[in-house]
Design a protein around this motif. Structure first.
Motif, PDB file in Angstrom:
ATOM      1  N   THR A  49      -5.987  -5.060  -4.418  1.00  0.00           N
ATOM      2  CA  THR A  49      -6.973  -4.888  -3.217  1.00  0.00           C
ATOM      3  C   THR A  49      -7.548  -3.400  -3.224  1.00  0.00           C
ATOM      4  O   THR A  49      -6.849  -2.507  -3.732  1.00  0.00           O
ATOM      5  N   TRP A  50      -8.349  -3.259  -2.386  1.00  0.00           N
ATOM      6  CA  TRP A  50      -9.130  -1.649  -2.347  1.00  0.00           C
ATOM      7  C   TRP A  50      -9.529  -1.437  -3.485  1.00  0.00           C
ATOM      8  O   TRP A  50      -9.798   0.061  -3.576  1.00  0.00           O
ATOM      9  N   THR A  51      -9.864  -2.084  -4.434  1.00  0.00           N
ATOM     10  CA  THR A  51     -10.178  -1.608  -5.797  1.00  0.00           C
ATOM     11  C   THR A  51     -11.567  -0.941  -5.920  1.00  0.00           C
ATOM     12  O   THR A  51     -12.451  -1.509  -5.763  1.00  0.00           O
ATOM     13  N   GLY A  62      -2.520   7.586  -1.255  1.00  0.00           N
ATOM     14  CA  GLY A  62      -1.377   7.403  -0.446  1.00  0.00           C
ATOM     15  C   GLY A  62      -1.755   8.141   1.022  1.00  0.00           C
ATOM     16  O   GLY A  62      -2.321   9.386   0.978  1.00  0.00           O
ATOM     17  N   SER A  63      -1.560   7.588   2.087  1.00  0.00           N
ATOM     18  CA  SER A  63      -2.052   8.063   3.416  1.00  0.00           C
ATOM     19  C   SER A  63      -1.316   9.443   3.755  1.00  0.00           C
ATOM     20  O   SER A  63      -0.422   9.930   3.379  1.00  0.00           O
ATOM     21  N   ASN A  64      -2.014  10.134   4.629  1.00  0.00           N
ATOM     22  CA  ASN A  64      -1.379  11.493   4.765  1.00  0.00           C
ATOM     23  C   ASN A  64      -0.106  11.353   5.593  1.00  0.00           C
ATOM     24  O   ASN A  64       0.573  12.393   5.424  1.00  0.00           O
ATOM     25  N   GLU A  65       0.113  10.061   6.199  1.00  0.00           N
ATOM     26  CA  GLU A  65       1.579  10.095   6.760  1.00  0.00           C
ATOM     27  C   GLU A  65       2.528  10.186   5.759  1.00  0.00           C
ATOM     28  O   GLU A  65       3.590  10.808   5.774  1.00  0.00           O
ATOM     29  N   ILE A  66       2.161   9.329   4.766  1.00  0.00           N
ATOM     30  CA  ILE A  66       3.066   9.226   3.742  1.00  0.00           C
ATOM     31  C   ILE A  66       3.344  10.647   2.733  1.00  0.00           C
ATOM     32  O   ILE A  66       4.234  11.145   2.571  1.00  0.00           O
ATOM     33  N   GLY A 109       1.071  -1.434  -0.013  1.00  0.00           N
ATOM     34  CA  GLY A 109      -0.029   0.267   0.000  1.00  0.00           C
ATOM     35  C   GLY A 109       0.835   1.132   0.116  1.00  0.00           C
ATOM     36  O   GLY A 109       1.178   1.714  -1.060  1.00  0.00           O
ATOM     37  N   SER A 110       1.397   1.530   1.146  1.00  0.00           N
ATOM     38  CA  SER A 110       2.197   2.914   1.392  1.00  0.00           C
ATOM     39  C   SER A 110       3.597   2.508   0.537  1.00  0.00           C
ATOM     40  O   SER A 110       3.994   3.407  -0.195  1.00  0.00           O
ATOM     41  N   ASP A 111       3.899   1.390   0.694  1.00  0.00           N
ATOM     42  CA  ASP A 111       5.270   0.650   0.167  1.00  0.00           C
ATOM     43  C   ASP A 111       4.808   0.092  -1.252  1.00  0.00           C
ATOM     44  O   ASP A 111       4.826  -0.979  -1.443  1.00  0.00           O
TER      45      ASP A 111
HETATM   46  C1  FAD Z   1     -11.703   3.283   0.716  1.00  0.00           C
HETATM   47  C2  FAD Z   1     -10.508   2.916  -0.030  1.00  0.00           C
HETATM   48  C3  FAD Z   1     -10.370   2.922  -1.334  1.00  0.00           C
HETATM   49  C4  FAD Z   1      -9.300   2.629  -2.203  1.00  0.00           C
HETATM   50  N1  FAD Z   1      -9.328   2.510  -3.380  1.00  0.00           N
HETATM   51  C5  FAD Z   1      -8.067   2.116  -4.048  1.00  0.00           C
HETATM   52  C6  FAD Z   1      -8.275   1.938  -5.460  1.00  0.00           C
HETATM   53  O1  FAD Z   1      -9.281   2.154  -6.021  1.00  0.00           O
HETATM   54  N2  FAD Z   1      -7.155   1.343  -5.950  1.00  0.00           N
HETATM   55  C7  FAD Z   1      -5.964   1.143  -5.314  1.00  0.00           C
HETATM   56  O2  FAD Z   1      -4.842   0.800  -6.076  1.00  0.00           O
HETATM   57  N3  FAD Z   1      -5.912   1.319  -4.166  1.00  0.00           N
HETATM   58  C8  FAD Z   1      -7.003   1.857  -3.545  1.00  0.00           C
HETATM   59  N4  FAD Z   1      -6.818   2.194  -1.854  1.00  0.00           N
HETATM   60  C9  FAD Z   1      -5.695   1.930  -1.355  1.00  0.00           C
HETATM   61  C10 FAD Z   1      -4.865   2.944  -0.790  1.00  0.00           C
HETATM   62  O3  FAD Z   1      -4.156   3.505  -1.757  1.00  0.00           O
HETATM   63  C11 FAD Z   1      -4.026   2.334   0.440  1.00  0.00           C
HETATM   64  O4  FAD Z   1      -4.796   1.844   1.359  1.00  0.00           O
HETATM   65  C12 FAD Z   1      -3.156   3.369   0.908  1.00  0.00           C
HETATM   66  O5  FAD Z   1      -1.940   3.671   0.139  1.00  0.00           O
HETATM   67  C13 FAD Z   1      -2.372   2.790   2.423  1.00  0.00           C
HETATM   68  O6  FAD Z   1      -1.930   1.348   2.172  1.00  0.00           O
HETATM   69  P1  FAD Z   1      -2.227   0.281   3.232  1.00  0.00           P
HETATM   70  O7  FAD Z   1      -3.757   0.285   3.294  1.00  0.00           O
HETATM   71  O8  FAD Z   1      -1.652  -0.922   2.742  1.00  0.00           O
HETATM   72  O9  FAD Z   1      -1.622   0.558   4.498  1.00  0.00           O
HETATM   73  P2  FAD Z   1      -0.122   0.656   5.109  1.00  0.00           P
HETATM   74  O10 FAD Z   1       0.760   1.002   3.944  1.00  0.00           O
HETATM   75  O11 FAD Z   1       0.023  -0.689   5.693  1.00  0.00           O
HETATM   76  O12 FAD Z   1       0.003   1.580   6.135  1.00  0.00           O
HETATM   77  C14 FAD Z   1      -0.706   1.453   7.555  1.00  0.00           C
HETATM   78  C15 FAD Z   1      -0.442   2.597   8.447  1.00  0.00           C
HETATM   79  O13 FAD Z   1       0.968   2.752   8.464  1.00  0.00           O
HETATM   80  C16 FAD Z   1       1.408   4.191   8.025  1.00  0.00           C
HETATM   81  N5  FAD Z   1       2.597   4.260   7.207  1.00  0.00           N
HETATM   82  C17 FAD Z   1       2.933   3.088   6.457  1.00  0.00           C
HETATM   83  N6  FAD Z   1       4.170   3.321   6.021  1.00  0.00           N
HETATM   84  C18 FAD Z   1       4.648   4.580   6.734  1.00  0.00           C
HETATM   85  C19 FAD Z   1       5.849   5.459   6.601  1.00  0.00           C
HETATM   86  N7  FAD Z   1       6.913   5.173   5.948  1.00  0.00           N
HETATM   87  N8  FAD Z   1       5.925   6.634   7.437  1.00  0.00           N
HETATM   88  C20 FAD Z   1       4.888   6.881   8.067  1.00  0.00           C
HETATM   89  N9  FAD Z   1       3.799   5.992   8.250  1.00  0.00           N
HETATM   90  C21 FAD Z   1       3.623   5.198   7.575  1.00  0.00           C
HETATM   91  C22 FAD Z   1       0.202   4.652   7.049  1.00  0.00           C
HETATM   92  O14 FAD Z   1       0.160   5.971   7.100  1.00  0.00           O
HETATM   93  C23 FAD Z   1      -0.748   4.065   7.694  1.00  0.00           C
HETATM   94  O15 FAD Z   1      -1.448   4.871   8.829  1.00  0.00           O
HETATM   95  C24 FAD Z   1      -8.271   2.658  -1.386  1.00  0.00           C
HETATM   96  C25 FAD Z   1      -8.092   2.434   0.074  1.00  0.00           C
HETATM   97  C26 FAD Z   1      -9.257   2.840   0.962  1.00  0.00           C
HETATM   98  C27 FAD Z   1      -9.192   2.793   2.333  1.00  0.00           C
END
Ligand code: FAD
Length: 399
Positions: A158-160, A383-387, A134-136
């Protein structure tokens, strides 16, 4: 910054208002303003209305069928649409994959894909994230192994979002050798969702709805002709797409409408002999959000001005993403506070298009909690707000 509208811009605003008044069906806007769901066909129908007007692709260059609007026109358009309750344009085709295709695709791909995106004949979805990426994102594991003129694709996305509606999916896949650096082994593929070997399974979110999915690829045969750009160049294209995605997530116009509606409802909601709007603690929270929203709007205008000179939105889009989602979530929280105990009952059916009963509680009360929970996603996706904070540290502050 001068944000007074010129006479020509005021004319444009009047034209947009007239179009929305004449062409936006009230059964769509009523639902959008109440935060309720639309059906797939209804989104497509609205996008086709925009297409007929020539206003479908506000962010595309004119030569591909875009409007060629100035940043101010786009700003007016977004504000008027939000105010009128126009359905969102589904971003995956129009705002995400199209810029990648017209920037990096070959002529054949442009001719094949762009007209159908413009006319909303094809529903696209985004296959970036994976169960362990996700983030990575660069550690993604879905492989595409060359087999003659095709790739054989295996893996899970996933999360598509709205993948169960998808006709096509754009995917990041691993085409390189395992010893290659992660980013250089990634390619960008366009995949027809009807290809044998693809299955889509639902993920039900906290508000009880199917919005996101898992998409599984089991020996899916994809023509090499469906790869955009160079093999191994996918990471560069993916990043450009993400800056477009993040800029869109700020949703300033929607937050403005939502806050105005909140203030109106709070002025009508009783609170111990006065109204909630007269409660100093609640009023202070509203004022704080209002200031943040105003600052965000100016930042968005600056970004729009930069984009108008032909640049893709840069790392500043991360700032918009963080502040935009924080403001939207702060407003969501105030809706829950205003609804009080009416936010507690959860009657899922009342959010469906064919619900004929009475909603629970007054105003927006019924939707306040589901919307609050659903919109926790906004600080995660794209991309999460932390990223985004990490990106700002590196790319903007140079730390
Ligand atoms: C409702 C929804 C719809 C989505 N739709 C799509 C879509 O259509 N297509 C698609 O491809 N993706 C989609 N996503 C995926 C989304 O882009 C990922 O959920 C997101 O990038 C975070 O990845 P992760 O869920 O694997 O969390 P993780 O990467 O496992 O992160 C978990 C937590 O750790 C924090 N974290 C991780 N790494 C770091 C770091 N280096 N520094 C600081 N904090 C960190 C994160 O901010 C987060 O709070 C969707 C997600 C959601 C929730």
């Amino acid at each position: 910054m001068n944000i007074d509208l010129s006479p020509a811009e005021l004319d444009f605003q009047a034209q947009v208002r007239q179009f929305l008044e004449e062409k936006l069906p009230s059964h769509y806007s009523d639902r959008v303003l109440k935060g309720l769901y639309l059906k797939k066909e209804e989104y497509i129908d609205w996008q086709k209305t925009l297409y007929q007007q020539g206003w479908a692709a506000t962010n595309w260059p004119v030569e591909h069928g875009g409007t060629g609007w100035t940043p101010t026109q786009k700003y007016i358009w977004a504000n008027e649409c939000a105010e009128a309750g126009a359905p969102d344009v589904i971003p995956f085709g129009m705002k995400m994959v199209a810029p990648v295709i017209y920037t990096y695709g070959n002529d054949e791909q442009k001719e094949r894909f762009l007209p159908d995106i413009l006319a909303s004949n094809v529903w696209w979805c985004q296959g970036y994230s994976e169960p362990n990426a996700g983030s990575d994102l660069a550690s993604l594991k879905t492989t595409a192994v060359r087999d003659g003129d095709d790739y054989l694709v295996n893996g899970t996305k996933t999360w598509t979002t709205l993948g169960h509606y998808g006709d096509w999916i754009f995917c990041l896949v691993r085409t390189g050798r395992p010893e290659e650096k992660n980013q250089e082994a990634i390619s960008f593929l366009l995949i027809d969702m009807t290809t044998p070997g693809i299955t889509v399974s639902p993920i039900i979110t906290l508000d009880g709805h199917r919005e996101v999915n898992e998409v599984h690829f089991d020996n899916v045969r994809v023509p090499v002709a469906n790869r955009v750009g160079e093999e191994g160049g996918g990471w560069t294209y993916a990043k450009v797409l993400l800056t477009h995605e993040r800029t869109g997530i700020a949703r300033v116009a929607n937050s403005k409408r939502s806050l105005r509606q909140l203030k109106k409802l709070a002025a009508e909601t009783g609170d111990g002999g006065a109204t909630l709007m007269e409660n100093p603690s609640f009023a202070q929270k509203i004022t704080e959000v209002e200031f943040d929203l105003m600052a965000l709007e100016y930042t968005e205008l600056r970004t729009l001005a930069a984009v108008s000179t032909g640049k893709a939105p840069g790392p500043e889009s991360s700032i918009l993403k963080i502040k935009g989602t924080e403001v939207a979530q702060a407003i969501d929280e105030l809706y829950v506070e205003m609804a009080g105990y009416y936010s507690l009952p959860f009657v899922k059916e009342q959010f469906e298009p064919d619900f004929a009963g009475e909603p629970v509680g007054p105003g927006m009360a019924a939707d306040s909690a589901p919307h609050y929970f659903n919109n926790r996603k906004a600080s995660i996706y794209g991309g999460s707000n932390e990223i985004q904070k990490n990106i700002i540290c590196k790319a903007v502050l140079g730390l």
